[in-house]
Design a protein around this motif. Structure first.
Motif, PDB file in Angstrom:
ATOM      1  N   LYS A 199       2.338   7.263 -13.499  1.00  0.00           N
ATOM      2  CA  LYS A 199       2.672   6.314 -14.560  1.00  0.00           C
ATOM      3  C   LYS A 199       2.826   7.018 -15.909  1.00  0.00           C
ATOM      4  O   LYS A 199       3.709   6.677 -16.711  1.00  0.00           O
ATOM      5  N   ILE A 200       1.966   7.999 -16.168  1.00  0.00           N
ATOM      6  CA  ILE A 200       2.071   8.758 -17.423  1.00  0.00           C
ATOM      7  C   ILE A 200       3.388   9.535 -17.461  1.00  0.00           C
ATOM      8  O   ILE A 200       4.066   9.591 -18.494  1.00  0.00           O
ATOM      9  N   ASN A 201       3.757  10.133 -16.325  1.00  0.00           N
ATOM     10  CA  ASN A 201       5.039  10.845 -16.255  1.00  0.00           C
ATOM     11  C   ASN A 201       6.209   9.892 -16.481  1.00  0.00           C
ATOM     12  O   ASN A 201       7.218  10.268 -17.083  1.00  0.00           O
ATOM     13  N   SER A 202       6.059   8.672 -15.982  1.00  0.00           N
ATOM     14  CA  SER A 202       7.088   7.664 -16.207  1.00  0.00           C
ATOM     15  C   SER A 202       7.240   7.377 -17.709  1.00  0.00           C
ATOM     16  O   SER A 202       8.359   7.259 -18.225  1.00  0.00           O
ATOM     17  N   CYS A 203       6.101   7.284 -18.399  1.00  0.00           N
ATOM     18  CA  CYS A 203       6.129   7.071 -19.855  1.00  0.00           C
ATOM     19  C   CYS A 203       6.798   8.246 -20.569  1.00  0.00           C
ATOM     20  O   CYS A 203       7.579   8.064 -21.509  1.00  0.00           O
TER      21      CYS A 203
END
Length: 218
Positions: A199-203
């Motif tokens: 999810k952080i990589n998505s951000c």
């Protein structure tokens, strides 16, 4: 409060002096002078309203609105008193008082327009900064709940060096980033480390796309 009391004292002094000089027998020119001076008093009293929308800002427009109003007040007061004491020059009275008032109103309107635009721009910049600050704060909270903090630190660095000024074309990216971080904050205890990193990589990817689009629009 003190400045308001001083203004009322000045108004009282002028009116007492006016009726003492004219001895209650006023000509039309005297009443016109009286009207111009009271208009100047009115603008002098209303001066704080001209800058109330941006009273916390520091820029030339705000200082100019105050300065121009004060100068206009004292010039009009001086000119008016001069004509009251020298009625022989009444032929020049209307043109001079109207000219001074006209110049003042033009300068005041231009100043207020500039002031309004600066205030709106400052508000927009503050809103844009808030988005990047939110990323940093939310990531800081998530860092306290996970072992691997590298991805979050990278996201914070990325936000730190991102363009501040936003646009409507990237609002979807910004909303999605904040929504993802909000979801992470709420569900952090139930998610696996790999899911959090994903999810952080998505951000990070969304922030990259946002920044790229902003740079293209420059």
């Amino acid at each position: 409060m003190v400045s308001l009391i001083i203004k009322f004292i000045l108004l009282a002094i002028f009116n007492i002096s006016f009726y003492s000089i004219t001895k209650a027998s006023c000509t039309l020119s005297m009443w016109i002078t009286y009207g111009f001076i009271h208009f100047a008093f009115l603008m002098f009293f209303l001066e704080p309203l001209f800058v109330r929308n941006s009273k916390n800002s520091e820029h030339v427009a705000i200082e100019s609105a105050t300065l121009v109003t004060i100068i206009y007040f004292f010039v009009t007061l001086s000119v008016g008193i001069f004509f009251l004491l020298n009625p022989l020059f009444v032929i020049y009275q209307y043109s001079i008082e109207a000219f001074v008032t006209g110049i003042y109103l033009i300068i005041l309107i231009v100043t207020l327009v500039i002031n309004s635009k600066i205030a709106a721009n400052e508000k927009e910049i503050l809103s844009d900064k808030q988005f990047l600050n939110n990323i940093f704060v939310k990531a800081e909270f998530i860092k306290t709940k996970v072992a691997d903090k590298k991805t979050l630190i990278t996201l914070q660095e990325q936000a730190k060096y991102s363009p501040i000024k936003s646009s409507e074309s990237v609002k979807n990216y910004e909303n999605e980033i904040i929504k993802t971080l909000d979801d992470l904050t709420l569900c952090i205890e139930t998610l696996q480390e790999e899911e959090i990193v994903t999810k952080i990589n998505s951000c990070k990817n969304l922030l990259d796309q946002r920044n790229l689009m902003l740079k293209k629009n420059l």
